[in-house]
Design a protein around this motif. Structure first.
Motif, mmCIF file in Angstrom:
data_model
loop_
_atom_site.group_PDB
_atom_site.id
_atom_site.type_symbol
_atom_site.label_atom_id
_atom_site.label_comp_id
_atom_site.label_asym_id
_atom_site.label_seq_id
_atom_site.Cartn_x
_atom_site.Cartn_y
_atom_site.Cartn_z
ATOM 1 N N ILE A 1 -91.372 25.004 -36.099
ATOM 2 C CA ILE A 1 -90.513 25.148 -35.757
ATOM 3 C C ILE A 1 -89.469 25.202 -37.625
ATOM 4 O O ILE A 1 -88.226 25.731 -37.028
ATOM 5 N N SER A 2 -89.523 23.665 -37.413
ATOM 6 C CA SER A 2 -88.723 24.086 -39.224
ATOM 7 C C SER A 2 -89.242 25.094 -39.859
ATOM 8 O O SER A 2 -88.005 25.007 -41.113
ATOM 9 N N ALA A 3 -89.841 25.638 -40.417
ATOM 10 C CA ALA A 3 -90.694 26.726 -41.528
ATOM 11 C C ALA A 3 -89.213 27.694 -40.791
ATOM 12 O O ALA A 3 -89.121 28.150 -41.588
ATOM 13 N N LEU A 4 -89.242 27.848 -39.626
ATOM 14 C CA LEU A 4 -88.678 29.522 -39.331
ATOM 15 C C LEU A 4 -87.341 29.071 -39.528
ATOM 16 O O LEU A 4 -86.389 29.598 -40.001
ATOM 17 N N LEU A 5 -86.701 28.064 -38.622
ATOM 18 C CA LEU A 5 -85.718 27.339 -39.349
ATOM 19 C C LEU A 5 -84.515 27.636 -40.522
ATOM 20 O O LEU A 5 -83.985 27.503 -41.260
ATOM 21 N N ALA A 6 -85.922 27.023 -41.233
ATOM 22 C CA ALA A 6 -85.539 26.710 -42.495
ATOM 23 C C ALA A 6 -85.072 28.166 -43.325
ATOM 24 O O ALA A 6 -83.492 28.567 -43.963
ATOM 25 N N GLY A 7 -85.551 29.583 -43.263
ATOM 26 C CA GLY A 7 -84.853 30.856 -43.534
ATOM 27 C C GLY A 7 -83.826 30.786 -42.775
ATOM 28 O O GLY A 7 -82.847 31.905 -43.521
ATOM 29 N N LEU A 8 -83.447 30.308 -41.810
ATOM 30 C CA LEU A 8 -82.133 30.610 -41.239
ATOM 31 C C LEU A 8 -80.829 29.809 -42.396
ATOM 32 O O LEU A 8 -79.400 30.440 -42.012
ATOM 33 N N PHE A 9 -81.334 28.945 -43.250
ATOM 34 C CA PHE A 9 -79.927 27.777 -43.796
ATOM 35 C C PHE A 9 -80.624 28.085 -44.652
ATOM 36 O O PHE A 9 -79.521 27.583 -45.099
ATOM 37 N N GLN A 10 -81.893 28.409 -45.294
ATOM 38 C CA GLN A 10 -81.427 27.873 -46.404
ATOM 39 C C GLN A 10 -80.452 28.894 -47.873
ATOM 40 O O GLN A 10 -80.437 27.865 -48.514
ATOM 41 N N ASP A 11 -80.634 29.894 -47.434
ATOM 42 C CA ASP A 11 -79.336 30.749 -48.254
ATOM 43 C C ASP A 11 -77.844 29.735 -48.613
ATOM 44 O O ASP A 11 -77.919 28.796 -49.740
ATOM 45 N N GLU A 12 -77.890 28.932 -47.645
ATOM 46 C CA GLU A 12 -76.469 28.330 -46.773
ATOM 47 C C GLU A 12 -76.274 27.210 -48.193
ATOM 48 O O GLU A 12 -75.461 26.476 -48.876
ATOM 49 N N ILE A 13 -77.452 26.030 -47.729
ATOM 50 C CA ILE A 13 -77.707 25.102 -48.603
ATOM 51 C C ILE A 13 -78.012 25.097 -50.135
ATOM 52 O O ILE A 13 -77.306 24.536 -50.879
ATOM 53 N N ALA A 14 -78.604 26.234 -50.382
ATOM 54 C CA ALA A 14 -78.590 26.548 -51.418
ATOM 55 C C ALA A 14 -77.185 26.727 -52.826
ATOM 56 O O ALA A 14 -77.241 26.225 -53.320
ATOM 57 N N ASP A 15 -76.423 27.884 -51.661
ATOM 58 C CA ASP A 15 -75.198 27.699 -52.065
ATOM 59 C C ASP A 15 -74.146 26.934 -52.226
ATOM 60 O O ASP A 15 -73.723 26.412 -53.610
ATOM 61 N N ILE A 16 -74.483 25.971 -51.175
ATOM 62 C CA ILE A 16 -73.861 25.088 -51.383
ATOM 63 C C ILE A 16 -74.013 23.604 -52.861
ATOM 64 O O ILE A 16 -73.181 23.338 -53.485
ATOM 65 N N LEU A 17 -75.093 23.908 -52.508
ATOM 66 C CA LEU A 17 -76.137 22.324 -53.770
ATOM 67 C C LEU A 17 -75.421 23.469 -55.463
ATOM 68 O O LEU A 17 -75.228 22.045 -55.632
ATOM 69 N N GLU A 18 -75.876 24.769 -55.670
ATOM 70 C CA GLU A 18 -75.997 25.070 -56.950
ATOM 71 C C GLU A 18 -74.309 25.536 -56.804
ATOM 72 O O GLU A 18 -73.718 24.944 -58.822
ATOM 73 N N THR A 19 -73.186 25.443 -55.897
ATOM 74 C CA THR A 19 -72.205 25.172 -56.588
ATOM 75 C C THR A 19 -71.636 24.248 -56.908
ATOM 76 O O THR A 19 -70.830 23.442 -58.071
ATOM 77 N N ARG A 20 -72.244 22.906 -56.082
ATOM 78 C CA ARG A 20 -72.160 21.214 -57.048
ATOM 79 C C ARG A 20 -72.718 20.731 -57.879
ATOM 80 O O ARG A 20 -72.044 20.215 -58.704
ATOM 81 N N ILE B 1 -90.922 34.922 -41.841
ATOM 82 C CA ILE B 1 -91.581 35.506 -40.541
ATOM 83 C C ILE B 1 -93.694 35.269 -41.467
ATOM 84 O O ILE B 1 -94.189 34.076 -40.915
ATOM 85 N N LYS B 2 -93.638 35.128 -42.789
ATOM 86 C CA LYS B 2 -94.592 35.398 -43.652
ATOM 87 C C LYS B 2 -95.240 33.153 -43.894
ATOM 88 O O LYS B 2 -95.860 32.881 -42.849
ATOM 89 N N PHE B 3 -93.743 33.022 -43.912
ATOM 90 C CA PHE B 3 -93.740 31.191 -43.847
ATOM 91 C C PHE B 3 -94.260 30.881 -43.075
ATOM 92 O O PHE B 3 -95.185 29.792 -42.801
ATOM 93 N N THR B 4 -93.816 31.091 -41.971
ATOM 94 C CA THR B 4 -93.963 30.004 -40.737
ATOM 95 C C THR B 4 -95.202 30.787 -40.122
ATOM 96 O O THR B 4 -96.099 29.870 -39.699
ATOM 97 N N GLY B 5 -96.015 31.950 -40.466
ATOM 98 C CA GLY B 5 -97.390 32.096 -39.876
ATOM 99 C C GLY B 5 -98.544 31.366 -40.913
ATOM 100 O O GLY B 5 -99.040 30.538 -40.087
ATOM 101 N N VAL B 6 -97.621 31.276 -42.413
ATOM 102 C CA VAL B 6 -98.698 29.983 -43.143
ATOM 103 C C VAL B 6 -98.287 28.976 -42.709
ATOM 104 O O VAL B 6 -99.374 28.481 -42.408
ATOM 105 N N VAL B 7 -96.997 28.753 -42.614
ATOM 106 C CA VAL B 7 -97.027 27.353 -41.701
ATOM 107 C C VAL B 7 -98.319 27.009 -41.125
ATOM 108 O O VAL B 7 -98.812 25.838 -40.481
ATOM 109 N N ILE B 8 -98.006 27.841 -39.618
ATOM 110 C CA ILE B 8 -98.974 27.435 -38.685
ATOM 111 C C ILE B 8 -100.519 27.561 -38.643
ATOM 112 O O ILE B 8 -100.967 26.686 -38.341
#
Length: 232
Positions: free
Chosen positions: A87-106, A127-134
């Motif tokens: 589930i964490s892997a799945l959610l990571a895909g939803l928020f990763q770019d937002e997290i990365a944008d904030i970090l790179e800007t700061r 999907i690939k990441f979630t499947g690999v983690v499962i």
């Protein structure tokens, strides 16, 4: 490596990332609750069928309901605990770019900003990441039955998978996918060590809920250091 890990952990709870954490926590709890309700509903339905078939007054029906309710509760705890990683892997895909944008800007304002993956490619990667983690955690779960290798298996499997996927995400913001994968392979030892750090966090109950945020921040720091050393 460890400096990047401490830096990432200190940033996880800063305001911009804390707001993302609360959203992710809400989604995670919501998914787990839905799964819990579904499990209870299935068990209740099956017991209802048995009661209809053999009669509500059958003594074994009452005994079965009591036994199954206990076993279901215990089993659900293990199932839900196992599901935290995918589930964490799945959610990571939803928020990763937002997290990365904030970090790179700061943290890297003078560097060329990373580019988010196209939506279709991002969905495929998620999907690939979630499947690999499962699959990886299923393997680790099977190996838990083997004395002497269970804990080692958990860290090795998750260290490799988490290190690979989170590092490739960070690298693909700056490199084409093929080059990102090649760069990850060239720095395989460092990436695996980073994955072990992430796996250690994943093994800590409650704290493992921040794993996607921590891993994203951490691997961007790791990528930046490696890319700077390689002058990419």
């Amino acid at each position: 490596m460890f400096q990047a890990a401490f830096r990432a952990m200190s940033q996880v709870f800063e305001p911009p990332f804390r707001s993302i954490f609360w959203k992710m926590l809400g989604y995670t709890l919501g998914i787990l609750i839905v799964i819990w309700i579904a499990l209870q509903s299935v068990v209740g339905y099956l017991l209802g069928l048995a009661a209809t078939e053999y009669g509500d007054g059958s003594s074994w029906i009452s005994w079965a309901e009591w036994s199954v309710s206990i076993l279901t509760g215990i089993g659900a705890v293990f199932v839900l605990g196992f599901l935290i990683a995918p589930i964490s892997a799945l959610l990571a895909g939803l928020f990763q770019d937002e997290i990365a944008d904030i970090l790179e800007t700061r943290d890297y304002p003078a560097d060329r900003p990373g580019t988010a993956l196209p939506l279709s490619q991002s969905i495929v990667q998620t999907i690939k990441f979630t499947g690999v983690v499962i699959l990886g955690n299923l393997l680790a779960l099977v190996l838990l039955l083997v004395p002497g290798v269970n804990l080692i298996a958990f860290f090795l499997v998750n260290g490799y998978l988490l290190g690979r996927e989170f590092f490739e995400f960070a690298a693909m913001r700056f490199l084409p996918p093929a080059e990102a994968k090649a760069f990850r392979r060239a720095r395989g030892g460092t990436v695996f060590l980073g994955g072990l750090v992430i796996a250690c966090l994943l093994a800590v109950p409650v704290l493992n809920l921040v794993t996607p945020i921590f891993a994203t921040i951490f691997m961007i720091h790791v990528y930046k250091k490696l890319a700077s050393a390689a002058a990419i």
